[in-house]
Design a protein around this motif. Structure first.
Motif, PDB file in Angstrom:
ATOM      1  N   HIS A 136       0.871  -1.578   0.183  1.00 47.04           N
ATOM      2  CA  HIS A 136      -0.131  -0.145   0.066  1.00 47.04           C
ATOM      3  C   HIS A 136       0.971   1.086   0.313  1.00 47.04           C
ATOM      4  CE1 HIS A 136      -3.033   2.898   0.596  1.00 47.04           C
ATOM      5  NE2 HIS A 136      -3.896   1.889   1.081  1.00 47.04           N
ATOM      6  N   HIS A 172       1.388   9.990  -2.939  1.00 49.33           N
ATOM      7  CA  HIS A 172       0.581   8.281  -1.965  1.00 49.33           C
ATOM      8  C   HIS A 172      -0.787   8.465  -2.226  1.00 49.33           C
ATOM      9  CE1 HIS A 172       5.137   9.532  -0.995  1.00 49.33           C
ATOM     10  NE2 HIS A 172       5.222   7.697  -1.533  1.00 49.33           N
ATOM     11  N   ARG A 197      -3.524   5.439  -8.960  1.00 50.88           N
ATOM     12  CA  ARG A 197      -1.555   4.759  -8.222  1.00 50.88           C
ATOM     13  C   ARG A 197      -2.455   3.718  -7.861  1.00 50.88           C
ATOM     14  NH1 ARG A 197       1.035   8.328  -7.506  1.00 50.88           N
ATOM     15  NH2 ARG A 197       2.225   8.177  -9.002  1.00 50.88           N
ATOM     16  N   LEU A 198      -3.507   3.612  -6.884  1.00 51.91           N
ATOM     17  CA  LEU A 198      -4.160   2.886  -5.999  1.00 51.91           C
ATOM     18  C   LEU A 198      -5.183   2.186  -6.996  1.00 51.91           C
ATOM     19  CD1 LEU A 198      -4.556   1.124  -3.000  1.00 51.91           C
ATOM     20  CD2 LEU A 198      -6.502   3.067  -2.882  1.00 51.91           C
ATOM     21  N   VAL A 254      -3.324  -6.822   0.112  1.00 56.16           N
ATOM     22  CA  VAL A 254      -2.450  -5.870   0.454  1.00 56.16           C
ATOM     23  C   VAL A 254      -2.251  -5.752   1.454  1.00 56.16           C
ATOM     24  CG1 VAL A 254      -2.983  -3.198   0.782  1.00 56.16           C
ATOM     25  CG2 VAL A 254      -4.644  -4.518  -0.860  1.00 56.16           C
ATOM     26  N   ASN A 286      -8.930   6.168  -0.741  1.00 59.39           N
ATOM     27  CA  ASN A 286      -8.311   4.927  -0.116  1.00 59.39           C
ATOM     28  C   ASN A 286      -9.333   4.574   0.974  1.00 59.39           C
ATOM     29  OD1 ASN A 286      -6.076   4.481  -0.608  1.00 59.39           O
ATOM     30  ND2 ASN A 286      -5.482   6.505  -1.769  1.00 59.39           N
TER      31      ASN A 286
END
Length: 453
Positions: free
Chosen positions: A374, A386, A391-392, A405, A439
């Motif tokens: 993560h 981040h 990206r995630l 994860v 997120n």
């Protein structure tokens, strides 16, 4: 006799294959409509972008066109040439390349694919494929149609360099993936009509408001365990469904774990539900946290050691997974280097064959099982890099069977202490999905599949 509308059942939803076919036909119909100079197709992960590109190219050549295809990387170009040449053996496919390019063996073995350094070398080809950077070097030639693959990953300045090479365009891409640039010090351009940090599709739609936009409704990659969560977190306005049924895919081990460890518990959770969160103790650490990266490598090694077997619509009798079916995704290149070294320490001779890379380089690829480190694990702050939703999204949407994860405890508290504070700018559309909210949705899902290390 009257019927109460409130009690009238909704018509049954079309099956995935029917819905996908209808969406493709709608795209082709708009391409055939002479009123549109461009058509945009938004696609979720694994929705069949390459299939649509190949189908559209064949439709255009059947109609007498000589379309060009624009991709963003050499690997994408090679994959498209291979697919087009194999699926349409009656069409000659050209691969426009740089002088130093060496074709892969599979491409060189095709009889209907030609590699050329100039357009003159490919004069007999019905379809020509090249990167956007290569097309930018072409001058004084115009084609009727261009198909732009992974169009959301094309920078707007690159689109401006090649837009004069074609009269009409089909833009196919995934709006939830990573942008083609890193946002650093861009305040001087925000809100301006010539903002160079926007992707090509966004700029084109901003200046052409009547362009039809289609959305592919089915992901053939993501299983039913993943599609609803990925859609909610990263595609809030373009929901999609999984193309397979709940029991179509499954994972099991060929060997039992003699000494059951937390690694085995995590793998069982992932194999059973499609998700697992392997949570390490709370601690603030540098991004090169040895324990977290070694854990990701150990999970891959343990999976290979116990001999995972995958059953799916492609392999109904089961197929043993190899290292090329597994990927470990990270946020930074130095993390990837350390994971590769950690795989060699697992003791499994096949572990070094596992794909390890950053989200940027894993984008567009597909695996059976993906292990994700993560991006926010062990961090003291939640930076824009981040928190980037794309990206995630890339890391969590590469798998066909299961996603694991690996993270340190405390990400939820980190998000609560760093709420979304992005400034609001005039004349700038709000970006969706918001990284902070995406997120949170993913953490809510992973909390249901947590295994404490």
């Amino acid at each position: 006799m009257t019927t109460d509308a409130s009690t009238t059942p909704d018509p049954p939803a079309p099956d995935p294959a029917t819905a996908a076919a209808a969406a493709t036909q709608a795209v082709l119909a708009d391409m055939a409509d002479g009123r549109h100079r461009a058509v945009v197709v938004d696609s979720p992960p694994g929705a069949g972008k390459s299939t649509l590109v190949a189908r559209a190219a064949q439709e255009l050549t059947d109609g007498g066109e000589h379309p060009i295809i624009v991709a963003q990387t050499n690997n994408q170009v090679d994959d498209l040439v291979l697919r087009l040449a194999r699926e349409h053996p009656g069409s000659s496919v050209g691969r426009l390349s740089a002088t130093g390019y060496t074709p892969p063996p599979a491409l060189g073995a095709l009889t209907n694919a030609t590699v050329g350094r100039t357009l003159a070398d490919l004069s007999g080809c019905r379809i020509i494929v090249a990167t956007a950077a290569k097309w930018a070097t072409v001058r004084d030639t115009t084609f009727g149609w261009a198909i732009l693959d992974e169009a959301y990953q094309m920078r707007s300045d690159m689109l401006l360099q090649i837009v004069e090479r074609f009269e009409k365009g089909l833009f196919v891409g995934d709006p939830g993936q990573l942008d083609p640039f890193t946002i650093v010090g861009t305040e001087r351009w925000i809100g301006l009509p010539h903002d160079p940090t926007q992707n090509g599709v966004s700029v084109m739609l901003e200046h052409n408001r009547n362009i039809p936009v289609h959305r592919l409704p089915v992901s053939w990659r993501l299983p039913p365990s993943a599609a609803p969560t990925i859609a909610q977190a990263f595609y809030p306005f373009t929901r999609f469904t999984a193309g397979t049924e709940k029991d179509t895919r499954s994972l099991e081990f060929r060997t039992a774990g003699l000494a059951r460890t937390d690694l085995d518990e995590t793998l069982v959770q992932a194999f059973t539900t499609g998700w697992a969160l392997h949570e390490l103790p709370r601690r603030h650490v540098p991004r090169t946290d040895t324990q977290t990266l070694q854990t990701a490598a150990d999970l891959a090694g343990r999976l290979l050691e116990r001999g995972a077997v995958a059953t799916c619509e492609r392999h109904q009798n089961g197929r043993a997974l190899g290292p090329d079916d597994i990927a470990i995704g990270v946020a930074h290149r130095d993390q990837a280097d350390l994971v590769r070294a950690a795989l060699a320490r697992t003791g499994n001779p096949n572990a070094p064959g596992v794909a390890v890379d950053t989200a940027n380089r894993l984008q567009g690829r597909e695996f059976e099982v993906v292990i994700v480190v993560h991006p926010l694990s062990g961090r003291r702050d939640a930076t824009a890099f981040h928190l980037e939703a794309g990206r995630l999204c890339v890391l969590a949407s590469r798998h066909r069977q299961a996603c694991i994860v690996v993270a340190r405890e405390g990400i939820a508290d980190l998000l609560d202490s760093h709420p979304s504070t992005d400034p609001v700018h005039l004349s700038v559309r709000a970006k969706f999905p918001d990284g902070w909210e995406a997120n949170q949705i993913m953490l809510d899902k992973l909390a249901q599949h947590r295994v404490a290390a």
